[in-house]
Design a protein around this motif. Structure first.
Motif, PDB file in Angstrom:
ATOM      1  N   SER A 217       0.849  -1.193   0.000  1.00 41.61           N
ATOM      2  CA  SER A 217       0.000   0.000   0.000  1.00 41.61           C
ATOM      3  C   SER A 217       0.886   1.245   0.000  1.00 41.61           C
ATOM      4  CB  SER A 217      -0.898   0.026   1.234  1.00 41.61           C
ATOM      5  OG  SER A 217      -1.739  -1.105   1.268  1.00 41.61           O
ATOM      6  N   ASP A 219       0.804   5.807  -1.343  1.00 46.05           N
ATOM      7  CA  ASP A 219       0.205   7.144  -1.297  1.00 46.05           C
ATOM      8  C   ASP A 219      -1.320   7.117  -1.468  1.00 46.05           C
ATOM      9  OD1 ASP A 219       2.767   8.069  -1.004  1.00 46.05           O
ATOM     10  OD2 ASP A 219       3.027   8.592  -3.116  1.00 46.05           O
ATOM     11  N   LYS A 220      -1.785   6.326  -2.420  1.00 45.33           N
ATOM     12  CA  LYS A 220      -3.214   6.332  -2.728  1.00 45.33           C
ATOM     13  C   LYS A 220      -4.033   5.839  -1.529  1.00 45.33           C
ATOM     14  CE  LYS A 220      -6.535   4.380  -5.965  1.00 45.33           C
ATOM     15  NZ  LYS A 220      -7.315   3.905  -4.801  1.00 45.33           N
ATOM     16  N   GLU A 221      -3.621   4.720  -0.956  1.00 40.93           N
ATOM     17  CA  GLU A 221      -4.370   4.143   0.159  1.00 40.93           C
ATOM     18  C   GLU A 221      -4.311   5.061   1.386  1.00 40.93           C
ATOM     19  OE1 GLU A 221      -2.209   2.491  -1.710  1.00 40.93           O
ATOM     20  OE2 GLU A 221      -3.420   0.917  -2.662  1.00 40.93           O
ATOM     21  N   ASP A 224      -6.346   8.276   0.753  1.00 44.96           N
ATOM     22  CA  ASP A 224      -7.777   7.999   0.758  1.00 44.96           C
ATOM     23  C   ASP A 224      -8.321   8.035   2.199  1.00 44.96           C
ATOM     24  OD1 ASP A 224     -10.272   7.228  -0.297  1.00 44.96           O
ATOM     25  OD2 ASP A 224      -9.893   5.155   0.318  1.00 44.96           O
ATOM     26  N   SER A 265       3.654  12.558   0.496  1.00 50.30           N
ATOM     27  CA  SER A 265       2.431  12.149   1.202  1.00 50.30           C
ATOM     28  C   SER A 265       2.548  12.425   2.700  1.00 50.30           C
ATOM     29  CB  SER A 265       2.123  10.670   0.965  1.00 50.30           C
ATOM     30  OG  SER A 265       1.552  10.520  -0.307  1.00 50.30           O
TER      31      SER A 265
END
Ligand SMILES: [Zn+2]
Length: 312
Positions: A217, A219-221, A224, A265
């Motif tokens: 997992s 940056d996106k997870e 979010d 992030s």
């Protein structure tokens, strides 16, 4: 204003050749920050030498004595070989607590908005009655309890984004509704705890929230959760202080974990927490270093974190 808590004495906790939680971690951070263009805009804070009474807010006298005696006797490990120590480790661990407690005082006395505590040894694996991982005393748990007692505040929220689950912190406040523990971590992974089903017990039911994330997992997870889930939880709980267990071992370069978070992030995550702290608790936010074992990634992540704490 943002505080930077640090002491050269933190380098005196020697963990042995090849140990990832080495004095070099803090030396790299301090050397970099003190030579940066933003150094003069930070308030440098030296930790207070504290009495063991403050550590006893969380840990028992007998456990504290056992740490002190093991160090005095020159034992190489606590916790059956997991926690490396040296003769100085007890006094350094005590000074790490002194650093976070000093940050609490500076913030509640109005001298600082927020602070980053560049301390070691880290703390979030330490249980009330035992050392674990690389942790001797639970720095963030003590800071939470100290703030509640000394400044008569009711609720504290501890946000733990170290890549490992903070089993110690969660267990210490498991049945306590006045301390909310929220963690994002690689799972399944060391230390084994931190499943979605662990949500607190007794009166504390609902005041623990885990976000177990599978290896890989990134940056996106993380973003979010930070953008879409975290704000509602923090605003609804409405703490009087936010404490961050800031490990940087979810970074993609970290050698002991398998996540893919970038320093950009960490900056965005920090900005979201700063904004939330302003909304719910006049910006009162204490960030306490936990893990982070690739020196370049750690230094760069801390720099992004510090600038975001300052609002940049
Ligand atoms: Zn960690």
């Amino acid at each position: 204003m943002t505080g930077f808590v640090y002491s050269e004495s933190y380098l005196n906790h020697i963990t042995g050749t090849g140990h990832p939680e080495s004095p070099d971690r803090l030396k790299a951070i301090a050397d970099h920050v003190r030579n940066s263009e933003y150094w003069n805009s930070l308030k440098s804070i030296k930790p207070n030498v504290i009495s063991t009474n403050i550590i006893q807010l969380i840990h028992s006298g007998s456990y504290i004595n056992s740490v002190s005696e093991a160090c005095e006797n020159g034992f190489p490990f606590l916790d059956f070989g997991d926690t490396a120590i040296c003769r100085e480790s007890y006094s350094v661990a005590k000074l790490a607590v002194g650093g976070v407690v000093q940050a609490v005082d500076e913030i509640f006395n109005g001298n600082l908005d927020n602070a980053f505590c560049a301390v070691r040894p880290p703390g979030h694996h330490a249980e009330a009655e035992s050392a674990m991982g690389f942790c001797l005393f639970n720095n963030v748990a003590i800071a939470a309890k100290y703030a509640q007692k000394k400044y008569n505040i009711e609720k504290v929220l501890i946000l733990d984004w170290d890549v490992h689950h903070g089993n110690g912190t969660q267990h210490i406040f498991d049945s306590d509704p006045t301390v909310f523990y929220l963690s994002l971590h690689q799972y399944p992974f060391y230390p084994g705890t931190g499943s979605k089903n662990e949500t607190g017990t007794g009166d504390g039911l609902g005041a623990t929230k885990n976000f177990p994330l599978s290896a890989g997992s990134g940056d996106k997870e993380y973003m979010d959760i930070f953008e879409n889930i975290l704000p509602e939880i923090v605003i609804q709980y409405s703490p009087s202080l936010i404490i961050l267990s800031a490990g940087f071992d979810a970074h993609y370069r970290d050698p002991i974990a398998n996540m893919n978070v970038s320093e950009e992030s960490f900056s965005r995550m920090t900005k979201i927490v700063v904004k939330l702290s302003r909304e719910v608790c006049e910006g009162k936010l204490i960030s306490v270093l936990e893990g982070g074992y690739d020196l370049n990634a750690l230094v760069s992540s801390v720099e992004h974190h510090l600038k975001a704490l300052q609002g940049n």
